[in-house]
Design a protein around this motif. Structure first.
Motif, PDB file in Angstrom:
ATOM      1  N   ASP A 162      -2.360  10.814   6.007  1.00 26.83           N
ATOM      2  CA  ASP A 162      -2.840  11.591   4.855  1.00 26.83           C
ATOM      3  C   ASP A 162      -1.740  11.767   3.817  1.00 26.83           C
ATOM      4  O   ASP A 162      -1.963  11.598   2.616  1.00 26.83           O
ATOM      5  CB  ASP A 162      -3.324  12.984   5.302  1.00 26.83           C
ATOM      6  CG  ASP A 162      -4.681  12.948   5.977  1.00 26.83           C
ATOM      7  OD1 ASP A 162      -5.420  11.976   5.762  1.00 26.83           O
ATOM      8  OD2 ASP A 162      -4.993  13.887   6.724  1.00 26.83           O
ATOM      9  N   ILE A 163      -0.549  12.095   4.283  1.00 30.91           N
ATOM     10  CA  ILE A 163       0.568  12.342   3.375  1.00 30.91           C
ATOM     11  C   ILE A 163       0.937  11.076   2.606  1.00 30.91           C
ATOM     12  O   ILE A 163       1.128  11.098   1.391  1.00 30.91           O
ATOM     13  CB  ILE A 163       1.800  12.861   4.153  1.00 30.91           C
ATOM     14  CG1 ILE A 163       1.524  14.266   4.706  1.00 30.91           C
ATOM     15  CG2 ILE A 163       3.053  12.866   3.270  1.00 30.91           C
ATOM     16  CD1 ILE A 163       2.558  14.770   5.682  1.00 30.91           C
ATOM     17  N   LEU A 164       1.032   9.951   3.327  1.00 27.49           N
ATOM     18  CA  LEU A 164       1.469   8.698   2.712  1.00 27.49           C
ATOM     19  C   LEU A 164       0.323   7.906   2.096  1.00 27.49           C
ATOM     20  O   LEU A 164       0.547   6.853   1.487  1.00 27.49           O
ATOM     21  CB  LEU A 164       2.191   7.827   3.751  1.00 27.49           C
ATOM     22  CG  LEU A 164       3.372   8.473   4.484  1.00 27.49           C
ATOM     23  CD1 LEU A 164       4.052   7.463   5.388  1.00 27.49           C
ATOM     24  CD2 LEU A 164       4.370   9.060   3.503  1.00 27.49           C
ATOM     25  N   GLU A 165      -0.911   8.394   2.288  1.00 33.74           N
ATOM     26  CA  GLU A 165      -2.107   7.732   1.762  1.00 33.74           C
ATOM     27  C   GLU A 165      -2.200   6.279   2.218  1.00 33.74           C
ATOM     28  O   GLU A 165      -2.294   5.348   1.421  1.00 33.74           O
ATOM     29  CB  GLU A 165      -2.142   7.818   0.230  1.00 33.74           C
ATOM     30  CG  GLU A 165      -2.278   9.237  -0.281  1.00 33.74           C
ATOM     31  CD  GLU A 165      -2.383   9.329  -1.788  1.00 33.74           C
ATOM     32  OE1 GLU A 165      -1.870   8.429  -2.484  1.00 33.74           O
ATOM     33  OE2 GLU A 165      -2.985  10.304  -2.272  1.00 33.74           O
ATOM     34  N   VAL A 168      -3.813   4.871   9.503  1.00 30.71           N
ATOM     35  CA  VAL A 168      -3.023   5.289  10.670  1.00 30.71           C
ATOM     36  C   VAL A 168      -2.315   4.081  11.279  1.00 30.71           C
ATOM     37  O   VAL A 168      -1.163   4.178  11.720  1.00 30.71           O
ATOM     38  CB  VAL A 168      -3.920   5.987  11.721  1.00 30.71           C
ATOM     39  CG1 VAL A 168      -3.133   6.287  12.990  1.00 30.71           C
ATOM     40  CG2 VAL A 168      -4.500   7.270  11.159  1.00 30.71           C
ATOM     41  N   GLY A 169      -2.985   2.931  11.286  1.00 32.71           N
ATOM     42  CA  GLY A 169      -2.382   1.713  11.828  1.00 32.71           C
ATOM     43  C   GLY A 169      -1.095   1.340  11.109  1.00 32.71           C
ATOM     44  O   GLY A 169      -0.130   0.877  11.732  1.00 32.71           O
ATOM     45  N   THR A 170      -1.070   1.553   9.806  1.00 32.13           N
ATOM     46  CA  THR A 170       0.138   1.265   9.022  1.00 32.13           C
ATOM     47  C   THR A 170       1.262   2.216   9.409  1.00 32.13           C
ATOM     48  O   THR A 170       2.425   1.810   9.521  1.00 32.13           O
ATOM     49  CB  THR A 170      -0.160   1.381   7.511  1.00 32.13           C
ATOM     50  OG1 THR A 170      -1.193   0.463   7.176  1.00 32.13           O
ATOM     51  CG2 THR A 170       1.072   1.087   6.671  1.00 32.13           C
ATOM     52  N   VAL A 171       0.923   3.490   9.639  1.00 32.54           N
ATOM     53  CA  VAL A 171       1.926   4.466  10.069  1.00 32.54           C
ATOM     54  C   VAL A 171       2.526   4.029  11.402  1.00 32.54           C
ATOM     55  O   VAL A 171       3.753   4.040  11.585  1.00 32.54           O
ATOM     56  CB  VAL A 171       1.316   5.882  10.198  1.00 32.54           C
ATOM     57  CG1 VAL A 171       2.320   6.857  10.804  1.00 32.54           C
ATOM     58  CG2 VAL A 171       0.839   6.385   8.845  1.00 32.54           C
ATOM     59  N   LYS A 172       1.675   3.618  12.344  1.00 29.86           N
ATOM     60  CA  LYS A 172       2.159   3.188  13.660  1.00 29.86           C
ATOM     61  C   LYS A 172       3.062   1.967  13.535  1.00 29.86           C
ATOM     62  O   LYS A 172       4.111   1.880  14.179  1.00 29.86           O
ATOM     63  CB  LYS A 172       0.968   2.859  14.573  1.00 29.86           C
ATOM     64  CG  LYS A 172       0.180   4.087  14.998  1.00 29.86           C
ATOM     65  CD  LYS A 172      -1.003   3.696  15.859  1.00 29.86           C
ATOM     66  CE  LYS A 172      -1.792   4.921  16.290  1.00 29.86           C
ATOM     67  NZ  LYS A 172      -3.001   4.560  17.048  1.00 29.86           N
ATOM     68  N   THR A 173       2.650   1.016  12.701  1.00 28.74           N
ATOM     69  CA  THR A 173       3.448  -0.193  12.505  1.00 28.74           C
ATOM     70  C   THR A 173       4.796   0.145  11.889  1.00 28.74           C
ATOM     71  O   THR A 173       5.833  -0.387  12.290  1.00 28.74           O
ATOM     72  CB  THR A 173       2.695  -1.204  11.601  1.00 28.74           C
ATOM     73  OG1 THR A 173       1.443  -1.510  12.210  1.00 28.74           O
ATOM     74  CG2 THR A 173       3.487  -2.477  11.415  1.00 28.74           C
TER      75      THR A 173
END
Length: 199
Positions: A162-165, A168-173
């Motif tokens: 949410d913060i980085l818009e 979730v998959g991108t956050v994990k990567t």
């Protein structure tokens, strides 16, 4: 008993408002709510922005500007995420713009979106290394933000998305990439230190 409750309340002052209540009051133009939010978030936003911009003056500007944006746009908070996620999202976008403005690109490590394997056994060891701060500065702002939000601010991957818009998959990567880069950099530094000690 009532007298003691009154005395205790007088000593401790009014109960702090929740973030939701603060934003609602700020939306009505309550300056005291902004002051309370500022006391609570300014140090955290400064620390976060410093990691992204690698510049104390820019970080202070980002933290102040983010809180002023909250003051002007609190009525637009839609409650789709936690208030803190919304506030950090504003600061993140401002920090990226500030970083570009001051030309902070040298030494960045490129994001490897293709990375899918990760050895999480070294996660805690990496987080406690003395040279972690220097290694973090070599990561791209995108990777650094994920590490900062996870380990220093305690956000979940869904909240970071949410913060980085981003998904979730991108956050994990990005987290997998950041861990891999940090392990590589910290291992290299440890190797250099041992070689210097022998020499």
């Amino acid at each position: 008993m009532r007298i003691f409750d009154t005395l205790r309340a007088a000593r401790t002052g009014p109960k702090p408002r929740s973030d939701e209540a603060l934003l609602a009051d700020i939306a009505k133009g309550d300056v005291s709510a902004l002051e309370e939010l500022h006391r609570k978030y300014f140090p955290k936003l400064m620390h976060f922005a410093r990691r992204i911009t690698d510049n104390a003056e820019s970080a202070e500007e980002v933290a102040n500007d983010a809180l002023m944006t909250v003051w002007r746009t609190a009525d637009r908070f839609e409650r789709r995420s936690k208030p803190s996620s919304w506030i950090f999202g504003i600061a993140y976008r401002m920090a990226l713009r500030q970083r570009e403005k001051i030309g902070k690109r040298k030494g960045d490590v490129e994001l490897d979106e293709g990375l899918v394997a990760d050895d999480s056994n070294t996660e805690m060891a990496v987080m406690h290394k003395k040279d972690l701060a220097a290694a973090l500065l070599k990561l791209t702002p995108e990777l650094r933000a994920v590490v900062e939000l996870t380990y220093y601010n305690g956000y979940l991957y869904t909240e970071i998305a949410d913060i980085l818009e981003c998904p979730v998959g991108t956050v994990k990567t990005r987290m997998m990439t950041a861990r891999k880069r940090l392990r590589e950099m910290l291992s290299d530094e440890a190797l250099e230190s041992s070689e210097n000690a022998v020499a």
